[in-house]
Structures are given as structure tokens and as C-alpha cells.
Design an enzyme around this catalytic site. Structure first.
Site, PDB file in Angstrom:
ATOM      1  N   HIS A  62       0.884  -1.172   0.000  1.00 42.99           N
ATOM      2  CA  HIS A  62       0.000   0.000   0.000  1.00 42.99           C
ATOM      3  C   HIS A  62       0.918   1.218   0.000  1.00 42.99           C
ATOM      4  CE1 HIS A  62      -3.595  -2.400   1.221  1.00 42.99           C
ATOM      5  NE2 HIS A  62      -2.671  -3.151   1.798  1.00 42.99           N
ATOM      6  N   PHE A  63       1.046   1.872  -1.149  1.00 39.67           N
ATOM      7  CA  PHE A  63       1.975   3.005  -1.236  1.00 39.67           C
ATOM      8  C   PHE A  63       1.267   4.363  -1.168  1.00 39.67           C
ATOM      9  CE2 PHE A  63       5.846   0.575  -3.172  1.00 39.67           C
ATOM     10  CZ  PHE A  63       6.164   0.103  -1.916  1.00 39.67           C
ATOM     11  N   ASN A  94      -6.619   0.865  -2.410  1.00 45.15           N
ATOM     12  CA  ASN A  94      -7.275   1.719  -1.404  1.00 45.15           C
ATOM     13  C   ASN A  94      -6.537   3.042  -1.197  1.00 45.15           C
ATOM     14  OD1 ASN A  94      -5.200   0.223  -0.194  1.00 45.15           O
ATOM     15  ND2 ASN A  94      -6.167   0.184   1.810  1.00 45.15           N
ATOM     16  N   HIS A 240      -2.681 -12.669   2.618  1.00 44.00           N
ATOM     17  CA  HIS A 240      -2.334 -12.689   4.053  1.00 44.00           C
ATOM     18  C   HIS A 240      -3.153 -13.627   4.954  1.00 44.00           C
ATOM     19  CE1 HIS A 240      -5.570  -9.784   3.934  1.00 44.00           C
ATOM     20  NE2 HIS A 240      -4.839  -8.734   3.724  1.00 44.00           N
ATOM     21  N   ASP A 314       2.323  -6.943   2.580  1.00 44.35           N
ATOM     22  CA  ASP A 314       1.187  -6.104   2.995  1.00 44.35           C
ATOM     23  C   ASP A 314       1.708  -4.819   3.649  1.00 44.35           C
ATOM     24  OD1 ASP A 314      -1.337  -5.113   3.373  1.00 44.35           O
ATOM     25  OD2 ASP A 314      -1.908  -6.514   4.957  1.00 44.35           O
ATOM     26  N   HIS A 318       1.409   3.810   8.181  1.00 45.54           N
ATOM     27  CA  HIS A 318       0.646   4.898   8.819  1.00 45.54           C
ATOM     28  C   HIS A 318       1.658   5.654   9.662  1.00 45.54           C
ATOM     29  CE1 HIS A 318      -3.223   3.073   7.732  1.00 45.54           C
ATOM     30  NE2 HIS A 318      -2.732   1.913   8.140  1.00 45.54           N
TER      31      HIS A 318
HETATM   32  O1  DOR Z   1      -3.674  -3.815   8.260  1.00 46.59           O
HETATM   33  C1  DOR Z   1      -3.967  -3.552   7.114  1.00 46.59           C
HETATM   34  N1  DOR Z   1      -3.773  -2.329   6.606  1.00 46.59           N
HETATM   35  N2  DOR Z   1      -4.537  -4.485   6.354  1.00 46.59           N
HETATM   36  C2  DOR Z   1      -5.035  -4.200   5.133  1.00 46.59           C
HETATM   37  O2  DOR Z   1      -5.527  -5.084   4.485  1.00 46.59           O
HETATM   38  C3  DOR Z   1      -5.029  -2.806   4.637  1.00 46.59           C
HETATM   39  C4  DOR Z   1      -3.915  -2.079   5.214  1.00 46.59           C
HETATM   40  C5  DOR Z   1      -3.941  -0.589   4.945  1.00 46.59           C
HETATM   41  O3  DOR Z   1      -4.179  -0.203   3.790  1.00 46.59           O
HETATM   42  O4  DOR Z   1      -3.684   0.168   5.864  1.00 46.59           O
END
Ligand code: DOR
Length: 451
Positions: A62-63, A94, A240, A314, A318
Site C-alpha cells: 500500500h503506497f 485503497n 495474508h 502487505d 501509517h
Molecule cells: O492492516 C492492514 N492495513 N490491512 C489491510 O488489508 C489494509 C492495510 C492498509 O491499507 O492500511
């Protein structure tokens, strides 16, 4: 004339096993393995004492680019990949906006062309109302420009939940691209949350994350997704896995069905478990949640037996400030692209598995599952995406050294032996002698659709 680089002296991890041999790169391609002394070259790399692997292909990152670039962007995420030996990534939809149309896909590809240091591909995300976009993405030219469809059959970061059975049936029945899914049953999660809130007088702690997103939630949803894939005879990839029961479910599938379904495990579910909330607090909060030490052992066994096909990060950055919010306001996810390969090399050093297996799980396997052309192997004619590793190098993971924009790692303070020392993307050095490239060397990954 294309630049010719000879890497000599390394133990090279070839499809048939490890061999002490030389590898010749010509431009962006592997031109030969076992090149005779005296060949004309522009550059010679003495890799004596090191191991040469195909570059790692991470099929789940997730970049955050576009829209959430205070957490990560395609430049910082891809530089972190280069330093971690990951030469290709597949990124999740996302972002903001979500990648749920071919136009959004095109826009992300254009961003990556300008920013990504390593090779890139982007999933198209399913919503409850974008079947037409998913169908379009399955036709030329898009079918070879995206790995497949990502469905959140369980909510996570972003509002991308697709839980409606009718919508899921239509996606599995009508679309043509491979499908990958996040599986945690929403009904179970909501019921668990309501029950716990009542019992705890509205006060939840981060340990409750594993009670809310419990093993039943994971298994119920995985079973549902596998059932959809089998009934509709669709190529399906389970992202996952986190529980022993999901591994057992895979093992129990009869042969023709088993061939439809592939699965992966992530480092956090292999190395961390519920007992780590004490030490890490919300830094150990992720979806699917951490489970027990017995689950960790079952995932390792699943990998060793072939029930789990591949590894992926994955990588879900954050900021520390966001993670510092009290649970449940704290977001789920951990970064991992820089430590992924070192974590696994450290296990190789301890005799848990071999570099040949590592390459199967982290390079060849993802290329096979996503039908990525010319990647995942050191073989003549393949792309010159490579990583040189020093199995004796010992380093401590430090938050302040992370290249990911979020600037932390759940493995901060962990000492690992076995680190990448140089990475090549398309024959260009993107990491070496501690320096990480900043130029967009990455190319769009081509998916060679055969089904
Ligand atoms: O913990 C997670 N964070 N699992 C995910 O599937 C999405 C990801 C995120 O985009 O933060």
C-alpha cells in the site's frame, strides 16, 4: 551498444539450485549465465562471497499514492523497496481516489512512471457498483496492464468493503482477471465488536483487535471466497492468511480445485503474535489481526509443505502519530518492504529453509501466480532485476534508518544477519554501497495472460 555488466564470483540462485557462476547483464536483460572469462564487458562486479538472487516481487503493498501521501508515496515506497531487494511491487487500490476504474489505473501508472525507482503494477479494486470497470480491465490493453482484481471481502483501511453475496457472485461469474481478496467476515467482526463493547463498558484495548477480528472471522470469509472461486472456476489468490484453520482448508481441497486457489503469508503473521501487543501496542495492530503462536507455527508449516505458495509484505504505512491514537481510532497496518528480505535471510542463516525455497516464495512464485513476463528467475532472456545479498552482514533494524515515509518498523531493535547490499532494476543499480537511487528506473510490469 547496450551496457554490459558481468557479476562474477557470487553463489547464484538459479531455478535448478545454487551454483557458483557468473551472470552477464546486457542493457535491461540477463544475457547469459556462466559466461566465459574474457567476454567483452563494460563493468565487472566482484561478488565473491555473496549470493545473487532474482529481485523480490512483492504482490501486496500500500503506497498511498495518490491521496494519502503523508504516509507514503510512490517515490519513498519504491526507494524503500530498492534498499530491501524488492525490484517489483504490486500495489493495492485503497488510495484516494480508489483505483476502481481503468482511468484511475492509468493515472496511477502515469504517477509511477515519474516516481517509481522499481517496477510497478496496480490492482483494480472492486466496489459494489463497478462491474463494468472490472470487465473493461479484463480486455486489451488493460488485461496485460493490471495483475488483477482486489476485493476487500472484509473492511480494512479505506471504504472498499464488498460483502454482498449477489455482487460477489457477479464478480466471480462475469469478470476474467485473476482475483485476490482480503478475507475477514464483516458480520462476525461486527458481532464481536458489539459483544465486547457491551462487556467492556465501551472501553476497548488493542488486544481486543484480535478478539474482534478473530480466527472465526478469518476462516468464515476465506471459506466463502474459496467456495466462490471453486463454483465459478476462477483463478483466486488468498491474501495474508493468519490462522491454522485456513491452512487446513487449503490442504483439504481436492486436486482440480486446489489448482485454482493460491495463498500467501506475510512476515507480521509469521514473526509476531498476540503476545506482542504488550510490547508494541497499536504498532502491532493490523488486518487480519495477529493470532496465536500456534497459528504462526501452522503458517510456517504451510509454507514448507507448499499449502501456502508465496510471501508478501502487505506493507501498510501509517504515521506514528496516527498509530499513537487510542485503540480503536488507531489505524491498522505495518510497514515491511525494507525488512522483508532480511527477516527471511536471517531465517535461512539459521537453517530454517534454503535460499532456493526463499526464491520460490518471494520471486518465482509471485511471477507465476500473477503471470508476470520475464521476471522471478535468473535465466538468459529474463529481466535484469537482481539482488546481491551478504549472508554474513549483521545489522540492527532502526526506526531512524527506515526509508519508508512513516519512519518506523515493528522490528525496530531486532538484529538480523543477511542483508541486501546491491539491487538492479532493468540492469541499472538502484541500491549499492548504502546509496539508493532517486530516478524513476522502474518500468510497468507486463502480465502475460494465458488464461
Ligand atoms: O492492516 C492492514 N492495513 N490491512 C489491510 O488489508 C489494509 C492495510 C492498509 O491499507 O492500511
Amino acid at each position: 551498444m547496450a551496457h554490459r555488466t558481468l557479476i562474477r564470483g557470487a553463489t547464484v540462485i538459479l531455478p535448478e539450485g545454487a551454483a557458483r557462476t557468473s551472470v552477464l547483464l546486457e542493457g535491461g536483460t540477463i544475457a547469459g549465465v556462466g559466461v566465459p572469462q574474457g567476454a567483452r564487458v563494460d563493468e565487472e562486479v566482484d561478488a565473491t562471497g555473496r549470493h545473487l538472487l532474482p529481485g523480490v516481487i512483492d504482490d501486496q503493498v500500500h503506497f498511498r499514492d495518490p491521496g494519502l501521501t503523508h504516509k507514503e508515496d510512490l517515490r519513498t515506497g519504491s526507494r524503500a523497496c530498492a534498499a530491501g531487494g524488492i525490484t517489483s511491487f504490486l500495489e493495492m487500490p485503497n488510495t484516494v481516489p480508489q483505483t476502481t476504474t481503468v482511468e484511475a489505473l492509468e493515472a496511477k501508472l502515469a504517477l509511477a512512471r515519474r516516481r517509481s525507482v522499481v517496477n510497478y503494477g496496480f490492482y483494480i479494486g472492486a466496489t459494489t457498483g463497478n462491474l463494468d470497470d472490472l470487465l473493461r480491465a479484463g480486455h486489451p490493453p488493460w488485461a496485460s496492464r493490471t495483475p488483477g482484481i482486489k476485493i476487500f471481502i472484509g473492511s480494512s483501511t479505506g471504504e472498499m468493503l464488498v460483502d454482498d453475496q449477489e455482487v460477489l457472485e457477479a464478480i466471480f461469474a462475469e469478470t476474467t482477471l485473476p482475483i485476490a481478496a482480503h478475507c475477514e467476515d464483516e458480520t462476525t467482526v461486527r458481532a464481536n465488536r458489539t459483544r465486547l463493547l457491551a462487556r467492556m463498558d465501551g472501553k476497548l484495548a488493542v488486544e481486543d483487535h484480535s478478539r474482534i477480528r478473530d480466527r472465526a472471522a478469518a476462516l468464515t470469509s476465506t471459506r466463502r471466497a474459496v467456495d466462490l472461486a471453486i463454483r465459478h472456476r476462477r483463478r483466486f489468490h488468498l491474501l495474508h492468511l493468519s490462522t491454522a484453520e485456513e491452512v487446513e482448508l487449503l490442504v483439504s481441497l481436492p486436486d482440480p480445485d486446489r489448482g485454482l486457489v493460491t495463498a500467501e503469508a506475510c512476515p507480521h503473521h509469521l514473526f509476531l503474535d498476540e503476545s506482542d501487543y504488550d510490547r508494541l501496542g497499536t504498532l502491532a495492530q493490523m488486518n487480519p489481526s495477529l493470532k496465536t503462536a500456534a497459528d504462526r507455527r501452522a503458517l510456517w508449516r504451510g509454507l514448507a509443505s507448499g499449502a501456502i505458495d508465496i510471501l508478501a509484505t502487505d506493507h501498510a504505512p501509517h504515521t506514528l502519530a496516527e498509530k499513537g491514537a487510542p485503540y480503536p481510532e488507531s489505524p491498522s497496518g505495518v510497514p515491511a518492504v525494507e525488512v522483508f528480505l532480511p527477516l527471511m535471510l536471517n531465517e535461512v542463516g539459521q537453517g530454517r529453509f534454503t535460499l532456493v525455497e526463499l526464491v520460490r516464495w518471494m520471486c518465482e512464485g509471485p511471477a507465476r501466480i500473477w503471470e508476470i513476463a520475464r521476471k522471478g528467475r535468473i535465466e538468459e532472456g529474463y529481466d535484469a532485476d537482481l539482488v546481491l545479498v551478504d549472508m554474513s552482514l549483521v545489522r540492527e533494524v532502526r526506526n531512524e534508518e527506515q526509508l519508508t515515509k512513516c519512519g518506523w518498523s515493528p522490528w525496530h531493535g531486532t538484529v538480523l544477519q543477511g542483508w541486501p547490499v546491491r539491487s538492479w532494476v532493468g540492469g541499472e543499480t538502484v541500491f549499492g554501497e548504502g546509496v539508493v537511487a532517486d530516478e524513476p528506473h522502474g518500468r510497468e510490469i507486463v502480465f502475460a495472460r494465458s488464461r
